[in-house]
Motif scaffolding. Sequence first.
Motif, PDB file in Angstrom:
ATOM      1  N   PRO A  88      82.272 114.750 -26.928  1.00 54.93           N
ATOM      2  CA  PRO A  88      80.831 115.043 -27.406  1.00 54.93           C
ATOM      3  C   PRO A  88      80.430 113.992 -26.106  1.00 54.93           C
ATOM      4  N   SER A  89      79.645 114.284 -25.037  1.00 52.75           N
ATOM      5  CA  SER A  89      79.017 113.282 -24.339  1.00 52.75           C
ATOM      6  C   SER A  89      77.532 113.830 -24.300  1.00 52.75           C
ATOM      7  N   ASN A 142      80.447 119.795 -23.926  1.00 54.57           N
ATOM      8  CA  ASN A 142      80.884 118.968 -24.335  1.00 54.57           C
ATOM      9  C   ASN A 142      79.455 118.085 -24.882  1.00 54.57           C
ATOM     10  N   VAL A 143      78.468 118.717 -24.260  1.00 58.61           N
ATOM     11  CA  VAL A 143      77.055 117.936 -23.891  1.00 58.61           C
ATOM     12  C   VAL A 143      76.498 117.944 -25.656  1.00 58.61           C
ATOM     13  N   GLY A 144      76.015 117.282 -26.230  1.00 59.08           N
ATOM     14  CA  GLY A 144      76.130 116.722 -27.345  1.00 59.08           C
ATOM     15  C   GLY A 144      74.561 116.724 -26.945  1.00 59.08           C
ATOM     16  N   CYS A 145      73.914 115.930 -26.603  1.00 57.32           N
ATOM     17  CA  CYS A 145      72.694 115.594 -26.449  1.00 57.32           C
ATOM     18  C   CYS A 145      72.069 115.342 -24.976  1.00 57.32           C
ATOM     19  N   VAL A 146      71.062 115.427 -24.654  1.00 60.40           N
ATOM     20  CA  VAL A 146      70.144 114.911 -23.217  1.00 60.40           C
ATOM     21  C   VAL A 146      69.564 113.651 -23.219  1.00 60.40           C
ATOM     22  N   ILE A 147      69.302 113.254 -23.087  1.00 60.09           N
ATOM     23  CA  ILE A 147      68.046 112.343 -22.329  1.00 60.09           C
ATOM     24  C   ILE A 147      67.294 111.898 -21.217  1.00 60.09           C
ATOM     25  N   ASN A 218      77.733 111.291 -33.632  1.00 57.78           N
ATOM     26  CA  ASN A 218      78.133 110.773 -34.488  1.00 57.78           C
ATOM     27  C   ASN A 218      77.738 111.774 -35.804  1.00 57.78           C
ATOM     28  N   SER A 219      76.938 112.220 -36.084  1.00 55.22           N
ATOM     29  CA  SER A 219      76.023 113.497 -36.687  1.00 55.22           C
ATOM     30  C   SER A 219      76.951 115.153 -36.405  1.00 55.22           C
TER      31      SER A 219
END
Length: 223
Positions: A88-89, A142-147, A218-219
Amino acid sequence: MAENVNKIIDNDNELANAEDTSSKSTSAASKAIIATRVDKDVYNAIVDIGPLKHGILEYHDTARIISVRANSIKEDDSIDNDDNDDRPSVVVACAGTTDLPVAEEAAVTLSLSGIPVTRVYDCGVAGLHRIISALPKLRHPNVGCVIVCAGMDGALPSVVGGLVDVPVVAIPTSVGYGMSLNGMSALLTMLNSCSPGVGVVNVDNGFGGAVWAMKCLNSRQKR
């Protein structure tokens, strides 16, 4: 400060010799040694004292971060920003070049903790086509979050939140023309986002945004 860093390195070396971690990402995060908000003159003062006893020091200029790699950690344990694998990225996006210090604080924190990072910089809503052209990166499986870091009207996180199906961490920055109120205008806009799934950290808190993103990943991995 140099003495404190040496003590942390000693502790990290002891942990590295004894630990039995289940994943490379977790291992990298547990071994990361960073100091944030370090001005260049402080870094130079540390360098002038002499080399660290049990680690290698590096300064990340734009992010104003000092990182240390303990001697017990092999070089091949480090994470390259552009690794293209199945982990995950996180995408780190910012509206303009003046947001770079905050965006880099987040990106470097993630990279040093073993999280693959994709940077999408200078994509503010003043040129909306730029964020549209970044959709393949934002929507990569693969993206798990965006800032998203933005100042002025702080509109970019709402736009991104409407384009992706992963959590968005909004970081208001204390930059902008006119009465930006040191980031308060961007903060209030982000808190009032009409796009669901957008969470907000405090003004200029790139480190806090990075840690939030890591917890999101992590979740996801535990599920």
